[in-house]
Design a protein around this motif. Structure first.
Motif, mmCIF file in Angstrom:
data_model
loop_
_atom_site.group_PDB
_atom_site.id
_atom_site.type_symbol
_atom_site.label_atom_id
_atom_site.label_comp_id
_atom_site.label_asym_id
_atom_site.label_seq_id
_atom_site.Cartn_x
_atom_site.Cartn_y
_atom_site.Cartn_z
ATOM 1 N N ALA A 90 0.835 -1.210 0.000
ATOM 2 C CA ALA A 90 0.000 0.000 0.000
ATOM 3 C C ALA A 90 0.862 1.250 0.000
ATOM 4 O O ALA A 90 0.584 2.205 -0.738
ATOM 5 C CB ALA A 90 -0.931 -0.009 1.215
ATOM 6 N N VAL B 283 -4.790 1.768 3.461
ATOM 7 C CA VAL B 283 -5.530 0.511 3.534
ATOM 8 C C VAL B 283 -6.214 0.453 4.901
ATOM 9 O O VAL B 283 -5.681 0.927 5.895
ATOM 10 C CB VAL B 283 -4.597 -0.700 3.295
ATOM 11 N N GLU C 157 -12.107 -8.385 6.154
ATOM 12 C CA GLU C 157 -12.322 -7.582 4.953
ATOM 13 C C GLU C 157 -11.260 -6.493 4.924
ATOM 14 O O GLU C 157 -11.002 -5.836 5.932
ATOM 15 C CB GLU C 157 -13.711 -6.957 4.965
ATOM 16 N N VAL C 158 -10.632 -6.330 3.769
ATOM 17 C CA VAL C 158 -9.595 -5.323 3.579
ATOM 18 C C VAL C 158 -10.159 -4.241 2.672
ATOM 19 O O VAL C 158 -10.575 -4.521 1.550
ATOM 20 C CB VAL C 158 -8.331 -5.943 2.934
ATOM 21 N N ASP C 159 -10.200 -2.994 3.177
ATOM 22 C CA ASP C 159 -10.626 -1.857 2.360
ATOM 23 C C ASP C 159 -9.451 -1.449 1.489
ATOM 24 O O ASP C 159 -8.417 -1.005 1.993
ATOM 25 C CB ASP C 159 -11.051 -0.684 3.248
ATOM 26 N N TRP C 160 -9.624 -1.621 0.178
ATOM 27 C CA TRP C 160 -8.538 -1.357 -0.772
ATOM 28 C C TRP C 160 -9.152 -0.683 -1.982
ATOM 29 O O TRP C 160 -10.103 -1.214 -2.561
ATOM 30 C CB TRP C 160 -7.894 -2.695 -1.175
ATOM 31 N N ASP D 259 -10.475 0.379 -5.436
ATOM 32 C CA ASP D 259 -10.653 -0.378 -6.683
ATOM 33 C C ASP D 259 -9.740 0.110 -7.795
ATOM 34 O O ASP D 259 -9.520 -0.591 -8.774
ATOM 35 C CB ASP D 259 -12.116 -0.314 -7.142
ATOM 36 N N LYS E 67 -11.333 -10.768 -4.508
ATOM 37 C CA LYS E 67 -11.747 -9.405 -4.834
ATOM 38 C C LYS E 67 -13.227 -9.224 -4.535
ATOM 39 O O LYS E 67 -14.056 -10.054 -4.907
ATOM 40 C CB LYS E 67 -11.461 -9.112 -6.311
ATOM 41 N N GLY F 65 -14.805 -2.650 -3.424
ATOM 42 C CA GLY F 65 -14.167 -1.804 -2.423
ATOM 43 C C GLY F 65 -13.029 -2.454 -1.669
ATOM 44 O O GLY F 65 -12.580 -1.928 -0.658
ATOM 45 N N GLY F 66 -12.545 -3.603 -2.150
ATOM 46 C CA GLY F 66 -11.431 -4.213 -1.467
ATOM 47 C C GLY F 66 -11.289 -5.708 -1.722
ATOM 48 O O GLY F 66 -11.553 -6.192 -2.805
ATOM 49 N N TYR F 67 -10.868 -6.401 -0.676
ATOM 50 C CA TYR F 67 -10.625 -7.835 -0.741
ATOM 51 C C TYR F 67 -11.135 -8.499 0.524
ATOM 52 O O TYR F 67 -11.147 -7.898 1.594
ATOM 53 C CB TYR F 67 -9.124 -8.133 -0.857
ATOM 54 N N ASP F 68 -11.526 -9.752 0.407
ATOM 55 C CA ASP F 68 -11.801 -10.602 1.553
ATOM 56 C C ASP F 68 -10.608 -11.542 1.704
ATOM 57 O O ASP F 68 -10.089 -12.061 0.713
ATOM 58 C CB ASP F 68 -13.055 -11.465 1.346
#
Length: 91
Positions: free
Chosen positions: A25, A32, A45-48, A50, A78, A81-84
């Motif tokens: 990041a 992040v 959940e990771v806020d990343w 798009d 994916k 708004g991010g990733y799990d």
């Protein structure tokens, strides 16, 4: 890696995700965030953004490093708004 049936806590997963994803990041110049109350099978959940999708190499590096640290095989999936971060189930 041996399949381990334990489920690491969200706080443990958050620490590992910060260690592995934090430098990526910073390199990309983004912030992040983490949601420690995931839904379903997700461990975190990771806020990343798009606009900065991780490459296949970065996804593989995360999976390898995080799995070693957690003792459970995990991968990033994916989402909007991010990733799990989810455990990989044995086939």
């Amino acid at each position: 890696m041996k399949v381990n049936k334990h489920r690491p806590s969200s706080l443990t997963v958050m620490g590992v995700a910060d260690i592995v994803l934090g430098p990526i990041a910073v390199e990309k110049g983004i912030a992040v965030g983490f949601n420690p109350i995931p839904s379903g099978e997700s461990l975190l959940e990771v806020d990343w953004p798009d606009t900065h999708v991780l490459s296949d190499e970065e996804l593989a590096t995360f999976s390898k490093e995080a799995s070693k640290m957690l003792g459970v095989k995990v991968e990033l999936q994916k989402i909007l708004g991010g990733y799990d971060i989810v455990p990989v189930r044995a086939a």
